[in-house]
Design an enzyme around this catalytic site. Structure first.
Site, PDB file in Angstrom:
ATOM      1  N   GLY A 219       0.838  -1.205   0.000  1.00  0.00           N
ATOM      2  CA  GLY A 219       0.000   0.000   0.000  1.00  0.00           C
ATOM      3  C   GLY A 219       0.865   1.243   0.000  1.00  0.00           C
ATOM      4  N   SER A 220       0.393   2.290   0.661  1.00  0.00           N
ATOM      5  CA  SER A 220       1.106   3.576   0.605  1.00  0.00           C
ATOM      6  C   SER A 220       2.252   3.619   1.616  1.00  0.00           C
ATOM      7  CB  SER A 220       0.127   4.705   0.901  1.00  0.00           C
ATOM      8  OG  SER A 220      -0.346   4.580   2.226  1.00  0.00           O
ATOM      9  N   THR A 223       0.857   4.588   5.176  1.00  0.00           N
ATOM     10  CA  THR A 223       0.304   3.487   5.978  1.00  0.00           C
ATOM     11  C   THR A 223       1.395   2.474   6.308  1.00  0.00           C
ATOM     12  OG1 THR A 223      -1.841   3.866   4.991  1.00  0.00           O
ATOM     13  CG2 THR A 223      -1.559   1.769   6.076  1.00  0.00           C
ATOM     14  N   GLY A 224       2.354   2.309   5.396  1.00  0.00           N
ATOM     15  CA  GLY A 224       3.499   1.426   5.686  1.00  0.00           C
ATOM     16  C   GLY A 224       4.214   1.864   6.960  1.00  0.00           C
ATOM     17  N   GLU A 241       5.729  -3.397   0.935  1.00  0.00           N
ATOM     18  CA  GLU A 241       5.848  -2.978  -0.464  1.00  0.00           C
ATOM     19  C   GLU A 241       5.003  -1.722  -0.584  1.00  0.00           C
ATOM     20  OE1 GLU A 241       5.031  -1.879  -3.411  1.00  0.00           O
ATOM     21  OE2 GLU A 241       4.209  -3.675  -4.382  1.00  0.00           O
ATOM     22  N   CYS A 275       2.094  -0.729  -8.575  1.00  0.00           N
ATOM     23  CA  CYS A 275       3.225  -0.221  -7.787  1.00  0.00           C
ATOM     24  C   CYS A 275       4.445  -0.016  -8.680  1.00  0.00           C
ATOM     25  CB  CYS A 275       3.528  -1.149  -6.628  1.00  0.00           C
ATOM     26  SG  CYS A 275       3.515  -2.893  -7.061  1.00  0.00           S
TER      27      CYS A 275
HETATM   28  P1  NDP Z   1      -3.269   2.364   2.198  1.00  0.00           P
HETATM   29  O1  NDP Z   1      -1.838   2.164   1.935  1.00  0.00           O
HETATM   30  O2  NDP Z   1      -3.644   3.479   3.108  1.00  0.00           O
HETATM   31  O3  NDP Z   1      -3.803   1.010   2.793  1.00  0.00           O
HETATM   32  C1  NDP Z   1      -5.109   0.847   3.242  1.00  0.00           C
HETATM   33  C2  NDP Z   1      -5.158  -0.496   3.914  1.00  0.00           C
HETATM   34  O4  NDP Z   1      -4.257  -0.497   5.024  1.00  0.00           O
HETATM   35  C3  NDP Z   1      -6.539  -0.804   4.452  1.00  0.00           C
HETATM   36  O5  NDP Z   1      -6.776  -2.181   4.317  1.00  0.00           O
HETATM   37  C4  NDP Z   1      -6.395  -0.434   5.905  1.00  0.00           C
HETATM   38  O6  NDP Z   1      -7.278  -1.169   6.721  1.00  0.00           O
HETATM   39  C5  NDP Z   1      -4.956  -0.825   6.189  1.00  0.00           C
HETATM   40  N1  NDP Z   1      -4.383  -0.080   7.312  1.00  0.00           N
HETATM   41  C6  NDP Z   1      -4.555   1.203   7.639  1.00  0.00           C
HETATM   42  N2  NDP Z   1      -3.835   1.487   8.755  1.00  0.00           N
HETATM   43  C7  NDP Z   1      -3.195   0.362   9.102  1.00  0.00           C
HETATM   44  C8  NDP Z   1      -2.299   0.015  10.128  1.00  0.00           C
HETATM   45  N3  NDP Z   1      -1.939   0.892  11.075  1.00  0.00           N
HETATM   46  N4  NDP Z   1      -1.834  -1.246  10.170  1.00  0.00           N
HETATM   47  C9  NDP Z   1      -2.203  -2.131   9.231  1.00  0.00           C
HETATM   48  N5  NDP Z   1      -3.053  -1.874   8.239  1.00  0.00           N
HETATM   49  C10 NDP Z   1      -3.542  -0.621   8.176  1.00  0.00           C
HETATM   50  O7  NDP Z   1      -3.997   2.378   0.821  1.00  0.00           O
HETATM   51  P2  NDP Z   1      -5.238   3.136   0.209  1.00  0.00           P
HETATM   52  O8  NDP Z   1      -6.108   2.097  -0.349  1.00  0.00           O
HETATM   53  O9  NDP Z   1      -5.848   4.082   1.194  1.00  0.00           O
HETATM   54  O10 NDP Z   1      -4.524   3.930  -0.954  1.00  0.00           O
HETATM   55  C11 NDP Z   1      -3.714   5.070  -0.652  1.00  0.00           C
HETATM   56  C12 NDP Z   1      -2.590   5.190  -1.655  1.00  0.00           C
HETATM   57  O11 NDP Z   1      -1.739   4.065  -1.557  1.00  0.00           O
HETATM   58  C13 NDP Z   1      -3.039   5.196  -3.105  1.00  0.00           C
HETATM   59  O12 NDP Z   1      -3.397   6.491  -3.513  1.00  0.00           O
HETATM   60  C14 NDP Z   1      -1.818   4.704  -3.824  1.00  0.00           C
HETATM   61  O13 NDP Z   1      -0.973   5.776  -4.108  1.00  0.00           O
HETATM   62  C15 NDP Z   1      -1.143   3.803  -2.814  1.00  0.00           C
HETATM   63  N6  NDP Z   1      -1.337   2.379  -3.116  1.00  0.00           N
HETATM   64  C16 NDP Z   1      -0.238   1.642  -3.416  1.00  0.00           C
HETATM   65  C17 NDP Z   1      -0.364   0.325  -3.749  1.00  0.00           C
HETATM   66  C18 NDP Z   1       0.815  -0.486  -4.117  1.00  0.00           C
HETATM   67  O14 NDP Z   1       0.686  -1.416  -4.911  1.00  0.00           O
HETATM   68  N7  NDP Z   1       1.965  -0.240  -3.530  1.00  0.00           N
HETATM   69  C19 NDP Z   1      -1.666  -0.337  -3.802  1.00  0.00           C
HETATM   70  C20 NDP Z   1      -2.776   0.515  -3.437  1.00  0.00           C
HETATM   71  C21 NDP Z   1      -2.583   1.826  -3.101  1.00  0.00           C
HETATM   72  P3  NDP Z   1      -8.062  -0.411   7.909  1.00  0.00           P
HETATM   73  O15 NDP Z   1      -8.598   0.836   7.319  1.00  0.00           O
HETATM   74  O16 NDP Z   1      -9.103  -1.365   8.362  1.00  0.00           O
HETATM   75  O17 NDP Z   1      -7.057  -0.202   8.993  1.00  0.00           O
END
Ligand code: NDP
Length: 468
Positions: A219-220, A223-224, A241, A275
């Site tokens: 993810g982002s 959040t990472g 990642e 990504c």
């Molecule tokens: P995020 O990176 O914010 O991830 C959201 C996920 O993370 C949800 O499932 C959420 O679950 C979980 N999360 C949030 N906080 C925590 C925590 N403290 N510990 C563990 N898990 C957590 O992605 P978004 O979908 O909001 O997208 C945001 C940006 O991320 C996009 O604009 C894009 O730029 C990027 N992205 C990158 C990707 C990649 O392949 N690297 C894939 C998708 C997005 P919950 O809310 O229940 O906590």
């Protein structure tokens, strides 16, 4: 510019969320938060299942995972239709059927690989043997861009090495994920692979739980970093990642006719929501005009539409959050005097469509170059010297992938060694492979996935040291 129907409210209550078809905005269903008590109960069950799974002979675990691959193959069309309905990517082209074939391959390979014990030292006095033991329960946080493929990357190596998995799909792609997990569970022992759902607090609660031994997150970066904090609670091992802002450098004199298709898909695979997509393209000033022309010509021939439409090979942006983010970057770029070289045709549909957009007259320092757009907008930057291109490519906090394009592979390799990235592709971009380790440098994360290195990452090394 904004379609009024996008105002459709996706929150139904504080703890529930609507999943939509991004091509049509039809409601697929409501996603409800799994309660903390239920997460605790699932972790308890996973603990028991993991002990039994780890105790089984390795050959049995292998066989069961190969059966998982068969199940995915048998149901690949059904699951591809689910991906298209909820994630949006077209069935055809490098879309959801392609994603399902990747799911099958990324199950077969870890299922077939072996990580036997290793004698790491031996002399007359001692023998030291390194074993790779399961960690326990893996928390997998899967994203919405390749919801099933990335879930498979997290699930299969973990199971292969004797762990249990609790997966939290993105709130945007919960239904297709559950559909796949239910099918996988027809061949797995009960409770070994479980799912929790929701948004806002589920991922945080799961990953900081004391029983979690490993977190796999895609993810982002923002959040990472929270995941890193969560892991301070349980000392969980991490594979992060966190995306990238991959640069591609076209060296002078490239045969464009030969490479333009790969450059296009390097940048626009899954509407750029990948990504390891090419997100900044550096082109020598002497080749700039013909390169942007070739890319614009190629782009104009690629049909965008409802993912379920047989003819579409580009689809919508997956969700409103991402749509708004990309539109904001486009507006900012319009205000900086950039040259909009090409804008594709937006289909006459309700969904979150942004046509392929090529932007010139931009440079490092502009948001569209410095920020990960994660969408179908490619900035093309002129350079005068290769050294300048390398310096600008490296001028980023991200370091997932990069690419060099040249008909002189030796020259390209020299440039590749100077790029700061986990992978540098030559004459291809994002060309991941289940045998080849994949991971990021700098803030793109740490840990690697795939191949033997990926298996090691879901184990605890344990040495037995024998005195002779
Ligand atoms: P995020 O990176 O914010 O991830 C959201 C996920 O993370 C949800 O499932 C959420 O679950 C979980 N999360 C949030 N906080 C925590 C925590 N403290 N510990 C563990 N898990 C957590 O992605 P978004 O979908 O909001 O997208 C945001 C940006 O991320 C996009 O604009 C894009 O730029 C990027 N992205 C990158 C990707 C990649 O392949 N690297 C894939 C998708 C997005 P919950 O809310 O229940 O906590």
């Amino acid at each position: 510019m904004e379609n009024m129907s996008f105002a459709k409210e996706t929150h139904t209550t504080d703890t529930a969320f609507l999943s939509l078809n991004p091509s049509t905005l039809e409601v697929i269903g409501e996603v409800v938060n799994t309660s903390r008590e239920e997460i605790d109960a699932r972790i308890e069950k996973a603990k028991k299942a993991q002990k039994q799974w780890a105790a089984r002979p390795d050959a049995e675990r292998k066989d069961i995972l190969l059966k998982v691959a068969d199940v995915l193959q048998t149901h690949s069309k059904h699951l591809a239709e689910w991906i298209t309905r909820e994630q949006g990517k077209p069935l055809n082209g490098p879309g959801s059927q392609f994603e399902m074939q990747a799911c099958v391959g990324w199950t077969q390979v870890p299922a077939s690989l072996d990580l036997p014990e290793e004698v790491v030292f031996e002399d007359d006095t001692r023998k030291d043997v390194l074993y790779r033991n399961p960690i326990g329960i893996v928390a997998a946080i899967a994203p919405w861009n390749w919801p099933l493929m990335i879930a498979i990357w997290q699930i299969i190596p973990s199971l292969r090495m004797g762990n249990a998995v609790i997966i939290k799909p993105s709130e945007y792609t919960t239904y297709c994920s559950i559909e796949m997990i239910n099918l996988i569970n027809t061949v797995l022992p009960a409770d070994l692979l479980q799912v929790v759902t929701g948004r806002g607090e589920v991922g945080g609660y799961l990953t900081s739980h004391p029983e979690i031994g490993k977190i796999m997150f895609t993810g982002s970066i923002a959040t990472g970093k929270k995941v890193v904090e969560a892991s301070a609670n349980n000392m969980a091992r991490l594979t992060l990642e966190c995306g990238g802002n991959d640069a591609g450098i076209i060296l002078p004199g490239l045969d464009l006719a030969k490479h333009i298709e790969n450059i296009f898909w390097g940048a626009f695979l899954n509407m750029g929501q990948t990504c390891a997509c090419l997100k900044r393209l550096y082109v020598h000033e002497d080749d700039y005009e013909k390169t942007v022309q070739a890319l614009a010509d190629y782009s104009s021939r690629i049909p965008m539409g409802n993912g379920a439409d047989e003819n579409a090979v580009l689809g919508p942006i997956q969700n409103k959050m991402q749509y708004d983010k990309i539109q904001d970057l486009i507006r900012d770029t319009e205000n900086t005097g950039a040259d909009f070289i090409f804008r594709g045709q937006k289909p006459d549909l309700e969904g979150y469509f942004i046509p392929v957009t090529l932007v010139g007259n931009v440079d490092n320092g502009d948001r569209i170059v410095d920020e990960e757009q994660f969408g179908p907008v490619l900035p093309i930057i002129k350079y005068k010297t290769v050294e300048e291109a390398i310096e600008k490519a490296n001028d980023s906090d991200n370091g997932l992938g990069a690419s060099v394009w040249s008909d002189d592979v030796g020259q390209a390799q020299k440039v590749a060694t100077q790029l700061e990235a986990g992978t540098v592709w030559i004459n291809q971009h994002g060309a991941i492979h289940p045998f080849v380790p994949f991971g990021g440098a700098k803030q793109s994360g740490y840990g690697v996935e795939f191949g033997i290195e990926g298996l090691k990452a879901v184990t605890v090394p344990k040495v037995i040291s024998i005195k002779k």
